[in-house]
Design an enzyme around this catalytic site. Sequence first.
Site, short mmCIF file in Angstrom:
data_model
loop_
_atom_site.label_atom_id
_atom_site.label_comp_id
_atom_site.label_asym_id
_atom_site.label_seq_id
_atom_site.Cartn_x
_atom_site.Cartn_y
_atom_site.Cartn_z
N THR A 8 1.05 -1.26 0.00
CA THR A 8 0.08 0.22 -0.10
C THR A 8 0.78 1.24 -0.12
O THR A 8 2.10 1.17 0.52
CB THR A 8 -0.90 -0.13 1.24
OG1 THR A 8 -0.22 0.20 2.48
CG2 THR A 8 -1.61 -1.27 1.55
N ASP B 47 -3.52 6.15 1.80
CA ASP B 47 -3.27 7.41 2.67
C ASP B 47 -3.40 6.96 4.23
O ASP B 47 -4.57 6.99 4.64
CB ASP B 47 -3.87 8.73 2.19
CG ASP B 47 -3.15 9.70 2.94
OD1 ASP B 47 -2.61 9.68 4.04
OD2 ASP B 47 -3.03 10.80 2.52
N ASN C 1 4.98 0.67 8.29
CA ASN C 1 6.15 1.47 7.75
C ASN C 1 6.04 2.93 7.32
O ASN C 1 6.84 3.93 7.44
CB ASN C 1 6.59 0.47 6.87
CG ASN C 1 7.87 1.24 6.15
OD1 ASN C 1 9.01 1.33 6.45
ND2 ASN C 1 7.61 1.54 4.70
N SER D 163 10.05 2.15 13.83
CA SER D 163 10.39 3.35 14.79
C SER D 163 11.59 3.72 13.96
O SER D 163 11.83 4.05 12.88
CB SER D 163 10.63 2.86 16.28
OG SER D 163 11.00 3.85 16.94
N TYR E 224 10.13 14.84 14.84
CA TYR E 224 10.15 13.57 14.08
C TYR E 224 10.56 12.32 15.23
O TYR E 224 9.68 11.37 15.41
CB TYR E 224 11.31 13.33 12.89
CG TYR E 224 11.45 12.13 12.67
CD1 TYR E 224 10.66 11.47 11.88
CD2 TYR E 224 12.76 11.64 12.87
CE1 TYR E 224 10.65 10.13 11.23
CE2 TYR E 224 12.84 10.03 12.61
CZ TYR E 224 11.94 9.42 11.69
OH TYR E 224 12.15 8.04 11.33
N LYS F 19 8.57 8.99 16.94
CA LYS F 19 8.89 7.73 17.03
C LYS F 19 8.76 7.12 18.53
O LYS F 19 8.75 5.95 18.91
CB LYS F 19 10.26 7.34 16.63
CG LYS F 19 10.34 7.76 14.97
CD LYS F 19 9.30 6.67 13.85
CE LYS F 19 9.56 6.83 12.77
NZ LYS F 19 8.59 5.88 11.88
N THR G 23 17.72 5.25 1.93
CA THR G 23 16.45 5.44 0.91
C THR G 23 16.39 6.90 0.56
O THR G 23 17.22 7.70 0.69
CB THR G 23 15.40 4.72 2.02
OG1 THR G 23 15.29 5.89 3.06
CG2 THR G 23 15.48 3.69 2.44
#
Length: 296
Positions: free
Chosen positions: A40, A63, A90, A141, A155, A159, A190
């Site tokens: 997804t 979403d 994720n 996390s 951010y 987490k 990434t």
Amino acid sequence: MTTNPSLPFPRVWMITGASRGIGARIAEAALAQGDAVVVTARNAASLEKRFGQSDALLPLALDVTDEAQTRHAVGAALERFGRIDVLVNNAGYGLLGAVEESTADEVRRLYDTNVFGLLHVTRAVLPGMRARRAGHVINISSLGGVQSSAGFGLYCSTKFAVEGITEALHAELAPLGIHATVVEPGYFRTEFLDTGSLAVSPQVLDDYAQSAGAVREAARRINLNQPGDPVRLAQAVMQLVASPTPPLRLPLGTDTLQTIAEKHAFVERETAQWRAVAASTDFPAQEREAHAQRVA
Ligand code: NDP
């Protein structure tokens, strides 16, 4: 709802944010070992382009900030495969800026995806896992869920929320035969630090030049030079789901291991320095006994 438990897949996965990066690599590793995967992301076309078509694959637009769409996606996954064995929460992104530099809107959007989105998906998937008394919830996390830092404070706070939620899930789901693990990746190569993913607070305050400002610079240098290999991360996740006794936490990367060691040493040192003050705030034993007798 149609269920077809006789479908020939050892495991059925549902992975959010699977269009690229860590989510895509986990999906590819699961498909390679013969599992079925519901991939997804916000844009279903990007999923079809990356994964093509196969009986083992169900690409869905999702979403995670949209709770109704989340319920719909989980329904479609169950309709197709009959069950979800492994949920990987994720989907997520970073926000770069000092705490004071970040606006309320930026912070709200971040929590909508990284925290409330994860909760939407988890609430939609758990009834099926509870009914079967089986399943594994894996929440992604970060090293930043272990130790917060200048420039990434908000951010990291999302987490920390993911860590707290997963610790509680672990305690609540273990008696029902369902596993919960929080995975703590260090820096992995990434698009996480790239302009398409990372949100950057436009407000820059000179007073934070040496703390958050330095991290803004460092993020540019680290982007696409991260030490972590997402393909190897995906292999570690395959080992995680294969274990009959998966851990509550799975740190990944030597940078996370170092962060954990530093955090533990710091907490131990600071707690030792302030132990007397910390231990001074209980009611004295005599007073507690007298109180217990009064209310008995
Ligand atoms: P990428 O930016 O490469 O991928 C992020 C993925 O999240 C994309 O597939 C994107 O899909 C998806 N996504 C973002 N917002 C939403 C949303 N609202 N709904 C659904 N999907 C969404 O980053 P990574 O693969 O590196 O990040 C994956 C996870 O790993 C994140 O939770 C991140 O915080 C965490 N992490 C990453 C680290 C790293 O160094 N790479 C370190 C520590 C943790 P699309 O835009 O197509 O919808």
